[in-house]
Design a protein around this motif. Structure first.
Motif, short mmCIF file in Angstrom:
data_model
loop_
_atom_site.label_atom_id
_atom_site.label_comp_id
_atom_site.label_asym_id
_atom_site.label_seq_id
_atom_site.Cartn_x
_atom_site.Cartn_y
_atom_site.Cartn_z
N LEU B 87 0.85 -1.20 0.00
CA LEU B 87 0.00 0.00 0.00
C LEU B 87 0.88 1.25 0.00
O LEU B 87 0.65 2.20 -0.74
N ILE B 88 1.87 1.22 0.87
CA ILE B 88 2.72 2.40 1.07
C ILE B 88 3.53 2.72 -0.17
O ILE B 88 3.75 3.88 -0.50
N LYS B 89 3.96 1.68 -0.88
CA LYS B 89 4.73 1.92 -2.11
C LYS B 89 3.87 2.60 -3.16
O LYS B 89 4.37 3.27 -4.06
N ARG B 90 2.56 2.41 -3.06
CA ARG B 90 1.68 2.91 -4.12
C ARG B 90 1.21 4.35 -3.91
O ARG B 90 0.54 4.92 -4.75
N VAL B 91 1.51 4.92 -2.76
CA VAL B 91 1.02 6.29 -2.51
C VAL B 91 2.18 7.28 -2.41
O VAL B 91 3.33 6.88 -2.30
N ALA B 92 1.86 8.58 -2.42
CA ALA B 92 2.88 9.62 -2.28
C ALA B 92 3.46 9.57 -0.86
O ALA B 92 2.84 9.02 0.06
N ALA B 93 4.64 10.17 -0.71
CA ALA B 93 5.38 10.05 0.56
C ALA B 93 4.57 10.58 1.75
O ALA B 93 4.60 10.01 2.84
N ASP B 94 3.82 11.69 1.56
CA ASP B 94 3.07 12.25 2.69
C ASP B 94 1.97 11.28 3.14
O ASP B 94 1.71 11.13 4.33
N ASP B 95 1.34 10.59 2.17
CA ASP B 95 0.31 9.62 2.53
C ASP B 95 0.93 8.39 3.18
O ASP B 95 0.36 7.80 4.08
N ALA B 96 2.15 8.02 2.71
CA ALA B 96 2.87 6.89 3.32
C ALA B 96 3.12 7.18 4.79
O ALA B 96 2.91 6.32 5.66
N VAL B 97 3.57 8.40 5.07
CA VAL B 97 3.83 8.79 6.46
C VAL B 97 2.55 8.72 7.29
O VAL B 97 2.56 8.28 8.44
N PHE B 98 1.46 9.11 6.66
CA PHE B 98 0.18 9.05 7.36
C PHE B 98 -0.18 7.61 7.72
O PHE B 98 -0.56 7.32 8.86
N PHE B 99 -0.06 6.69 6.77
CA PHE B 99 -0.32 5.28 7.05
C PHE B 99 0.54 4.80 8.23
O PHE B 99 0.06 4.18 9.16
N LEU B 100 1.85 5.12 8.15
CA LEU B 100 2.78 4.66 9.19
C LEU B 100 2.40 5.22 10.55
O LEU B 100 2.55 4.54 11.57
N SER B 101 1.87 6.46 10.57
CA SER B 101 1.55 7.10 11.85
C SER B 101 0.41 6.38 12.58
O SER B 101 0.23 6.54 13.77
N LEU B 102 -0.37 5.59 11.83
CA LEU B 102 -1.50 4.88 12.45
C LEU B 102 -1.10 3.50 12.98
O LEU B 102 -1.88 2.84 13.64
N LEU B 103 0.13 3.08 12.67
CA LEU B 103 0.60 1.78 13.15
C LEU B 103 1.35 1.95 14.46
O LEU B 103 1.92 3.02 14.72
N ASP B 104 1.39 0.90 15.30
CA ASP B 104 2.25 1.03 16.48
C ASP B 104 3.72 0.88 16.04
O ASP B 104 4.01 0.40 14.95
N THR B 105 4.64 1.36 16.88
CA THR B 105 6.05 1.51 16.47
C THR B 105 6.64 0.22 15.90
O THR B 105 7.30 0.25 14.86
N ASP B 106 6.37 -0.90 16.56
CA ASP B 106 6.91 -2.18 16.10
C ASP B 106 6.51 -2.49 14.66
O ASP B 106 7.36 -2.78 13.82
#
Lengths: 450, 450
Positions: B87-106
């Motif tokens: 998913l993250i590879k398919r979106v722009a970097a700002d959206d990738a960061v947004f996805f990552l921000s919703l995951l826990d650190t691990d």
């Protein structure tokens, strides 16, 4: 933001000395919104001199459009009819309609009489649509081409007509019969082979709104589909105009203000810069209504006069019951009203949402009720007083959840604005039921309280 | 909006029967935001099947981005690391960061480990910037060209690179040293002579924000200058990225929600769709704080226990004083907070604004005070009770104007969020001073009231 105190003082000095040339030179650095910023800090006389200079530079119209409505209204009130008519000729039809809407009917008619026939007709067309409708926001300055045209022909057209079209990012494609069929981003014209027909490069099934749709729908569609401009069509899907994203941003801001205002029964025109007299005039009737609801709570308390006369300290705990219920209710109301506005309510149905908020109120009420009850027990040395406060807190916070959620959902269901007066209605509920629960329970436990 | 019950039922049936081909065919008619709409109505199992199909159609990423944060978080929680990385590879970097921000650190670290080096670096660059900063919103997928290039060369470049750049409406122009110097709308490339240099067609002195600027500034600049995209620069005015208007619209909506929420001490994450447990957890600490302020009002009333014990009916009028003051204060607070957010406060300075609101409160207080006092006189047959209510209404509504205006202006002056907790602070003021005025005046006139 972009205007600082030194620049303001310099401008005022130049205006006072009538140094027109230097004012013009100074102004060339600023954009319309910055020029509008200067107005805030000028006296009425300076404002007049400033408008005359902007006017001579053909910058007056777009600068004035950046002012808050109330301030613009005052300026237009003293501007000559001839000058207003020139302003109107220089802006798009939707902005012209906006200028006219701020004039009283007589002056608006006089301005209209000074316009040429095509301009007048364009304005009349947009004026047909009600305020806050898509039609009232649209401009007809879009680039419309037919689907059988080639990309090369389209580029030729754009070259020929580019001067009249400031805001071109899309080309709108219609069929021979005039039906709106597709959209082509300008970028695609550059990358597509020149002999391709528009019908083969356009995005089909374009999103569009009807001219009679509410502006809120326009804003929601723009946000939903990430649009830069929203096409406006009639019942036959003929293209009437487009609404550009900068106007949509204004609508979004306006709608957010409206929601906050409606919750507190405030008039849209009651602003920071409004004259005191007008604010008073606008708030008074609603405050009288508010007073009527406050008397409801008052009569509930009055009904328990006998109980209070025996346990006077009950009066000291009344503000806690009312205050916590009021704030809890307003919190729920804010969550639900905003959820409706953002279209989030669909993620769970109305009844379930109300149930959830009641449950939240009940648990939070129990939590703060234990603390409040404990303090009351310790302070007055009577466990039953603590129990009464604890129980009435649970009841009142549950009522707060119920009213805070049910009022906007019910208003929405009845096709009313879900925000309308919610704050006052909800606090009336929490006051009435809160006092009833607290003083009623106190009456039940009266023998243990005296 | 664009999704109806029949379509939902059809989709659920197809998903249950595993009719993938037919689901794909049905979906082709919808845009990402519409596909997201379906999620609301699916069970967790159906959601999973739906994601797998979207995923195989390369539509999952943009559909998921349209979901409310809370819902998306739940879905990502159960999705495999590998799928998230795709998913993250398919979106722009700002959206990738947004996805990552919703995951826990691990899980975020595991996803990062699966990405290729360039993607990871781009993400790291954006992740450096704090949440709600311009840097965290920008995309680096813009078209940057040098000012010595000709229009013909620019068009050639766009043709070559158009596929990677979805959202091209402007070309950003930098000097040889890499400084950001101008902007050219794509339209102007079509209309300008092919051998003109970009430096001769570009708009100079471009508006830009720093990567560390707050997102609210980005939104205000966009609204102010009617921009479609805001360039982001570093301290040397080197171009780092652009923020597109669709992201700005999301910011505007988010900031409006934040203002309403902060006034009521609500957590941003307390939404209609939030689980009950989380809402309770988020509201409880603030309600305890709220309880502490309510006890302030309570002790004021307690101090006048002797007066109330002699004239018990005073307790019945307490809700009127508190209710009117609370609503009046919240009204003023709403006008001022919104005025600050919209930049309208500049039209009149802080002290004058506070003075105006006190005057409005005083006059409105006198108006409703006459009515309330008259009713009290008639109801209880005592003119002095009416007088006490009338006078305390004037005092309390003036206090409401004072607190409602001064609290947000003072918070702003102290560089705090002007909306923060305003509702609770203002009602505490009106409760405390309202009861003090009402019961204090009653004590003064006690001999005429018993």
């Amino acid at each position: 933001m972009a205007v600082n105190t030194t620049q303001i003082e310099l401008l005022r000095k130049l205006l006072r000395h009538g140094a027109k040339e230097r004012v013009v030179k100074t102004l060339s650095k600023f954009r319309a919104a910055d020029l509008a910023e200067f107005f805030k800090h000028l006296s009425p006389v300076e404002q007049r001199a400033f408008i005359d200079i902007l006017y001579s530079q053909r910058q007056a119209a777009y600068t004035l459009l950046e002012l808050p409505d109330g301030i613009l209204e005052e300026i237009l009130d003293v501007l000559e009819i001839e000058k207003i008519s020139v302003l109107i000729k220089r802006v798009a039809a939707d902005d012209a309609v906006f200028f006219l809407s701020l004039l009283d009917t007589d002056r608006a008619d006089q301005v209209m009489a000074l316009l040429d026939e095509p301009t007048r007709q364009q304005i009349e067309r947009i004026r047909m649509y009600p305020a806050e409708s898509a039609g009232s926001l649209m401009t007809n300055e879009m680039m419309t081409l037919t689907d059988s045209m080639t990309v090369a022909q389209a580029i030729e057209e754009i070259r020929a007509r580019a001067e009249e079209h400031e805001f071109i990012f899309y080309v709108y494609v219609v069929s021979d019969s005039g039906t709106f069929v597709g959209v082509v981003p300008i970028r695609r014209l550059i990358t597509a082979p020149p002999d391709t027909r528009l019908q083969d490069v356009m995005a089909v099934n374009p999103v569009a709104v009807k001219a009679t749709d509410d502006q809120e729908r326009v804003a929601n569609l723009t946000a939903r589909y990430n649009l830069l401009a929203v096409p406006v069509v009639d019942d036959q899907f003929k293209l009437l105009g487009v609404i550009t994203v900068d106007d949509v941003i204004d609508v979004l801001t306006e709608e957010a203000t409206e929601d906050m205002y409606k919750m507190q029964l405030l008039s849209d025109e009651d602003r920071v810069y409004s004259p005191v007299g007008k604010s008073i005039q606008r708030r008074m009737p609603w405050m009288v209504l508010n007073l009527a609801t406050a008397f409801l709570a008052s009569t509930v308390v009055g009904a328990f006069e006998a109980t209070i006369s025996q346990v006077v300290i009950l009066a000291a705990f009344m503000p806690i019951v009312a205050g916590m219920g009021g704030n809890g209710g307003t919190q729920t109301l804010t969550v639900i009203t905003r959820g409706i506005a953002l279209g989030e309510l669909g993620y769970s149905d109305g009844i379930r949402t109300i149930g959830k908020q009641v449950l939240i109120g009940l648990v939070v009420g129990a939590g703060v009720g234990i603390i409040a009850g404990g303090i009351a027990w310790y302070w007055q040395g009577n466990p039953f007083l603590g129990l009464v406060l604890f129980l009435s807190m649970i009841v009142n916070m549950s009522i707060a959840g119920l009213a805070g959620a049910a009022v906007p959902i019910l208003l929405k269901f009845l096709n009313q604005d879900p925000a309308l007066g919610g704050g006052v209605i909800v606090t009336t509920f929490t006051d009435v039921f809160g006092f009833f629960a607290f003083l009623g329970l106190a009456t039940v436990f009266l023998q243990y309280l005296v």
